[in-house]
Write a protein that holds these residues in place. Structure first.
Motif, mmCIF file in Angstrom:
data_model
loop_
_atom_site.group_PDB
_atom_site.id
_atom_site.type_symbol
_atom_site.label_atom_id
_atom_site.label_comp_id
_atom_site.label_asym_id
_atom_site.label_seq_id
_atom_site.Cartn_x
_atom_site.Cartn_y
_atom_site.Cartn_z
ATOM 1 N N SER A 19 41.209 99.500 97.750
ATOM 2 C CA SER A 19 39.779 99.434 97.809
ATOM 3 C C SER A 19 39.287 98.934 99.082
ATOM 4 O O SER A 19 39.857 98.057 99.609
ATOM 5 N N CYS A 22 40.327 103.536 95.435
ATOM 6 C CA CYS A 22 39.296 103.769 94.168
ATOM 7 C C CYS A 22 37.903 103.843 94.782
ATOM 8 O O CYS A 22 37.157 104.295 94.114
ATOM 9 N N ASN A 46 40.805 93.533 95.439
ATOM 10 C CA ASN A 46 42.052 93.902 94.785
ATOM 11 C C ASN A 46 41.611 95.117 93.759
ATOM 12 O O ASN A 46 40.590 94.974 93.106
ATOM 13 N N ALA A 47 42.469 96.284 93.798
ATOM 14 C CA ALA A 47 41.970 97.477 92.785
ATOM 15 C C ALA A 47 42.878 96.893 91.531
ATOM 16 O O ALA A 47 43.591 96.022 91.499
ATOM 17 N N ASN A 48 42.298 97.543 90.486
ATOM 18 C CA ASN A 48 42.891 97.456 89.044
ATOM 19 C C ASN A 48 44.269 97.366 88.952
ATOM 20 O O ASN A 48 45.038 96.719 88.217
ATOM 21 N N ARG A 49 44.907 98.696 89.691
ATOM 22 C CA ARG A 49 46.444 98.663 89.737
ATOM 23 C C ARG A 49 46.988 98.417 90.928
ATOM 24 O O ARG A 49 46.371 98.426 91.960
#
Ligand code: KG4
Ligand code: ZN
Length: 328
Positions: free
Chosen positions: A209, A158, A201-204
């Motif tokens: 990240s 991201c 943590n990335a969103n998905r």
């Protein structure tokens, strides 16, 4: 069938002749790295000018080293993106002119797909489908590969790419550019548990990240401005371990979700030995077969471009003279 590959997506001007998509007959790489070092990163304008100076000599050298004549080449395969726009244009324009001059077709191929293809060179036996992790200076992506022209993206970064984070951490530690090899070397005598760095943590779940961890390193370095060389080694080791752990965890998760036991790695960061040994060990525990190209073929090269071009050409892919580059 002899294929000439040309790669100019970043700072390496590379050309290679590959027979039948697997036998690497020559692999010439000329890097403009030292011209960029004093700026701490790649300067696109300098990179494209250096490609222009080097490309004819590099291609000539690759053809001669392979022991073939230009008239034996049946396809010119070239990286069409992603990469630096000005750099890509040099390779693409050269490939178009050469294909016109010699009277053979040419084909633009994707840079990330060719990093995956590096695993098929030199007769490595690898069956599809598989999950592929491509980790380089510009990309960190997970793919599900069903065929050479059927590649689905599962996740991507991201923000920063993993190699970019190695480069930025090295800059913070004043270790020079590129960061990956020097961080790997110093980490060998550092304590990976000294600092509790962790990738955010990335969103998905399959996205990455790396920008938060780079900032965490920056804050630690600011906190101890007088720290000595052991501190640098410990930071390098702790950062490397955290970056590698996130690559491994997400790759294993991708394999689980896609129900595959084959995991393929590529890109510059795949040259990292700590990543290799830890992935072999963690993957082994999960019953996975892990594939890495040899270190030289992890970094940008044109053998992977020639190899992938051969496979796509056999499937009927062609490019026209209107082929443009895909930057980014
Ligand atoms: O694939 P590549 O040659 O070029 C791009 O397509 O970006 O990858 C270059 C990246 C740089 O960020 C460099 O620091 C990183 O790969 N790299 C490494 C190592 N060798 C190169 N990162 C970690 N450990 C290494 N041994
Ligand atoms: Zn690359």
């Amino acid at each position: 069938m002899y294929v000439l590959g040309i790669e100019t997506s970043c700072d390496e001007t590379a050309a290679s002749v590959v027979r039948d998509g697997e036998a690497v007959l020559s692999n010439v790489v000329s890097s403009s790295l030292k011209e960029h070092k004093k700026y701490g990163g790649i300067i696109p304008e300098i990179a494209s000018r250096m490609h222009l100076e080097s490309i004819a000599g590099v291609v000539d050298c690759a053809v001669k080293e392979a022991g073939v004549k230009l008239k034996n080449i049946k396809l010119v395969s070239v990286t069409s993106g992603p990469g630096l726009a000005g750099s890509l244009l040099v390779g693409i324009s050269f490939a178009k002119s050469l294909s016109l001059g010699v009277g053979v077709p040419f084909l633009g191929v994707d840079h990330l797909a060719s990093h995956i293809y590096a695993n098929f060179l030199n007769a490595q036996v690898l069956r599809m489908p598989f999950v592929a992790l491509i980790v380089s200076g510009g990309h960190t992506s997970l793919f599900y590969v069903k065929d050479f022209d059927k590649i689905d993206i599962l996740g991507r970064t991201c923000d920063d790419a993993c190699g970019e984070a190695f480069d930025k951490v090295a800059k913070i530690l004043r270790l020079g550019y590129p960061g990956g090899p020097v961080i790997e070397r110093l980490a060998k005598s550092g304590n990976p548990r000294k600092f509790q760095f962790r990738c955010s943590n990335a969103n998905r779940p399959l996205d990455f990240s790396f920008s938060g961890i780079k900032t965490a390193v920056l804050y630690s370095v600011r906190k101890y401005p007088q720290a000595g060389s052991q501190f640098v080694r410990d930071v390098a080791a702790s950062f490397q371990e955290a970056a590698i752990d996130t690559l491994i965890n997400k790759s294993l998760l991708a394999c689980e979700l896609k129900k595959t036991k084959r995991l393929v790695i590529g890109g510059g960061v795949a040259a990292n030995n700590r990543l290799r040994e830890k992935l072999y060990s963690e993957g082994g525990k999960n019953g996975l077969d892990i594939f890495f190209p040899p270190p030289k073929l992890c970094l940008d090269n044109a053998a992977m471009v020639a190899g992938l071009g051969y496979q796509l050409f056999r499937k009927g892919h062609r490019s026209g003279l209107d082929l443009n580059m895909q930057g980014g």
